[in-house]
Design an enzyme around this catalytic site. Structure first.
Site, short mmCIF file in Angstrom:
data_model
loop_
_atom_site.label_atom_id
_atom_site.label_comp_id
_atom_site.label_asym_id
_atom_site.label_seq_id
_atom_site.Cartn_x
_atom_site.Cartn_y
_atom_site.Cartn_z
N LYS A 103 76.20 52.43 5.24
CA LYS A 103 77.36 52.50 6.40
C LYS A 103 78.59 51.94 5.79
CE LYS A 103 76.12 50.99 11.18
NZ LYS A 103 75.69 50.10 11.95
O1 G3P Z 1 75.28 48.53 14.72
C1 G3P Z 1 76.41 48.96 15.58
C2 G3P Z 1 76.59 48.87 17.03
O2 G3P Z 1 75.54 49.34 17.75
C3 G3P Z 1 76.98 47.47 17.42
O3 G3P Z 1 76.90 47.23 18.76
O4 G3P Z 1 76.76 45.92 20.58
O5 G3P Z 1 77.76 45.01 18.52
O6 G3P Z 1 78.74 46.51 19.92
P1 G3P Z 1 77.79 46.03 19.58
#
Ligand code: G3P
Length: 212
Positions: free
Chosen positions: A81
């Site tokens: 990533k």
């Molecule tokens: O893994 C990346 C993403 O899915 C993070 O999500 O909920 O922290 O915006 P959030």
């Protein structure tokens, strides 16, 4: 459509391994586990047979490339990533030439996704929940990315990320995104509907009337 789980928690991954096609992690999710990063990644790769995203923390291209090579050495299913920055895209270009798969993260617009695909990213992760939080439309961005990738035949797969509720998963599927990465709590909700529970209750009550 493939469903990944968005977590670094081994118990959650083990529980849902029968259903999921891959795993995505990020530094925040890893920090919650209070365990060494590489140990977690190795363990996840032993549980799930699909792609496992592990994120670099360097901000310069040479630093990202060297962290990526080390992470990719853990297991063949590790996908690196990389944040959507100019340095990140230099790193993605080099890594893609080396055959190391990348997932370009922190994507908030379709032009960013276009650049990621041109640099050879294997996956791109638009953060739909965070776009919605900021007053935009995450799904509109996904729809634009789908159209752009279709126009030019890019092989980059779209991972709808920052998923907050089942409707995000539904909309991702309707738009034809290849993958949604879903947190454990949202994954559990995908099985449910109140009418299913009502229906089961009624069937069981009626079943009591059947002579034994
Ligand atoms: O893994 C990346 C993403 O899915 C993070 O999500 O909920 O922290 O915006 P959030």
């Amino acid at each position: 459509m493939k469903i990944f789980i968005d977590t670094a928690n081994i118990d959650q991954i083990r529980e849902m391994a029968w259903l999921i096609d891959g795993v995505t992690t990020n530094p925040t999710l890893v920090a919650r586990e209070k365990r060494p990063f590489e140990e977690i990644v190795r363990e996840i790769c032993g549980i799930v047979s699909g792609p496992v995203s592990a994120e670099v923390t360097a901000l310069d291209a040479p630093g990202m490339i060297s962290q990526a090579r080390a992470l990719a050495g853990i297991h063949e299913n590790v996908v690196i990533k990389i944040p959507m920055t100019e340095a990140g895209m230099r790193a993605v270009t080099t890594l893609s030439q080396e055959g190391i798969r990348t997932n370009v993260t922190l994507v908030f617009s379709a032009p960013q996704a276009l650049i990621a695909a041109k640099c050879g990213a294997s996956f791109v992760s638009p953060f739909v929940g965070r776009i919605d939080d900021a007053g935009g439309s995450g799904m509109e961005v996904v729809s634009e990315i789908v159209e752009i990738y279709r126009n030019y035949g890019f092989a980059t797969e779209i991972i709808v990320a920052s998923v907050r509720h089942p409707r995000h998963v539904l909309e991702a599927a309707l738009l034809g995104a290849e993958i949604a990465t879903v947190p454990y709590a949202v994954l559990k909700k995908l099985f449910n509907h109140p009418l299913t529970d009502v229906g089961i209750d009624r069937f069981l009550k009626d079943w009591e009337q059947v002579p034994k």
